[in-house]
Design an enzyme around this catalytic site. Structure first.
Site, PDB file in Angstrom:
ATOM      1  N   LYS A 111       0.828  -1.219   0.000  1.00 31.27           N
ATOM      2  CA  LYS A 111       0.000   0.000   0.000  1.00 31.27           C
ATOM      3  C   LYS A 111       0.856   1.259   0.000  1.00 31.27           C
ATOM      4  O   LYS A 111       0.520   2.235  -0.673  1.00 31.27           O
ATOM      5  CB  LYS A 111      -0.948   0.017   1.204  1.00 31.27           C
ATOM      6  N   LYS A 191      -8.107 -11.515  -7.671  1.00 32.66           N
ATOM      7  CA  LYS A 191      -9.021 -11.744  -6.562  1.00 32.66           C
ATOM      8  C   LYS A 191     -10.230 -10.816  -6.705  1.00 32.66           C
ATOM      9  O   LYS A 191     -10.099  -9.680  -7.137  1.00 32.66           O
ATOM     10  CB  LYS A 191      -8.242 -11.409  -5.286  1.00 32.66           C
ATOM     11  N   LYS A 194     -13.700  -5.021  -4.746  1.00 32.06           N
ATOM     12  CA  LYS A 194     -14.550  -3.894  -5.113  1.00 32.06           C
ATOM     13  C   LYS A 194     -13.783  -2.863  -5.939  1.00 32.06           C
ATOM     14  O   LYS A 194     -14.304  -2.332  -6.919  1.00 32.06           O
ATOM     15  CB  LYS A 194     -15.084  -3.242  -3.836  1.00 32.06           C
TER      16      LYS A 194
END
Ligand code: TRP
Length: 324
Positions: A111, A191, A194
């Protein structure tokens, strides 16, 4: 009875990846263990967000969980920020957590590499997660593969605290890997997530689900209907395994590998199996949406029972540490 704890970010409505990968398992576990499930909004503010949006996503997640069968009579369901002991214990745990361990976390590296300014909250995310778990002296933590490293760190933090204060106080939690194989997105590539827009929402209407299933990627080698397919490499087949009866799964595999059915035939059967399971969930969600006070009351009661245990753990922790 062993204690189970797990958390889920308030991402709004669940998608079938979250449902199969986590929530359906939680619904089982609540009958066998003393279970705590938390909507972890303090974790969700470690990036950019809109307050109104977070409020809505937290409520929608609660509705999705309750509609899926998380039963407030059987477990403790609560929103993390309603129990402030979580952040207090997280601070305490920060004082026994080596910086190097935090910097080594794959999720942090991943991240932070995509951001220009990195917030301390993102680095300390796993410390808060350790506090979530430890406050309830949880034994078993149902998580997916991607959380195993955070769990290892939680164990390490608990061990370090215990050894620093010379008392075996906190329980070392163990991961409980979710049995369902991870579901890929409709692109068959990544995967289901959203942010990638490759999901099927748990509460979507059958027509909308069909619009997504119809073009979804299957066995890439199966170009024409007359080409025999290989079920094991087909993402749709894996979704069948999650929703269809074993007899249907066997039949689907046989029709696919003999080129008896085309992919559309197979997807129609899948849609029917999904509707059997998701139809009642959608109906319950509609009822809950029409009765917001019921959802609110369930969360308030959940927070009250969570707080009763959390405050006891925290009080004892502070006492041992010489704090007020
Ligand atoms: N980090 C977890 C995730 O993103 C969510 C989480 C927060 C969690 N606290 C937890 C999971 C405690 C298990 C236990 O999936």
């Amino acid at each position: 009875m062993a204690r189970v704890f797990s958390g889920i970010q308030p991402s709004g409505e669940l998608h079938i990846g979250n449902y199969l990968g986590a929530v359906r398992n939680w619904v089982e576990l609540q009958h066998r263990y003393e279970s705590f499930f938390s909507i972890v909004d303090y974790h969700a503010i470690t990036g950019m967000y809109e307050p109104a949006d977070l409020r809505r996503r937290t409520r929608d997640m609660a509705i999705s969980l309750l509609a899926s069968g998380i039963d407030p009579e059987k477990c403790t369901l609560f929103v993390q920020s309603a129990v402030s002991e979580h952040t207090e214990l997280a601070w305490i745990f920060n004082t026994v957590t080596p910086l190097g361990e935090l910097e080594r976390q794959t999720q942090f590296k991943d991240k932070s590499s995509r951001q220009e300014s990195i917030l301390a909250g993102l680095l300390n995310y796993p410390v808060l997660q350790a506090a979530d778990i430890a406050l309830y002296q949880s034994d078993l933590i149902p998580v997916g593969e991607d959380q195993v490293q955070h769990l290892e760190l939680a164990r390490e933090i608990v061990r370090r605290w215990n050894s620093k204060f010379g008392i075996d106080f906190f329980v070392e939690p163990k991961p409980l890997l979710t049995p369902t194989r991870r579901i890929m997105g409709l692109d068959g590539q990544a995967k289901m997530s959203k942010s990638l827009g490759n999901t099927i929402g748990l509460l979507e209407e059958p027509a909308a689900i069909w619009e997504k299933l119809r073009p979804a990627v299957t066995d890439p080698a199966r170009v024409k209907k007359t080409d025999p397919g290989t079920p094991e490499v087909c993402n749709i087949y894996h979704i069948h395994k999650a929703f269809s009866s074993s007899a249907t799964v066997e039949h689907v595999a046989q029709q696919c590998s003999s080129a008896g059915w085309g992919c559309i035939d197979c997807k129609r059967v899948l849609q029917a199996s999904m509707e059997t399971e998701l139809g009642p969930i959608r109906a319950r969600a509609a009822e809950l949406r029409a009765a917001p006070a019921r959802v609110e009351d369930a969360l308030l009661a959940g927070a009250a029972s969570a707080r009763a245990i959390a405050s006891e753990t925290l009080t004892e922790t502070k006492q041992i540490m010489g704090l007020r």
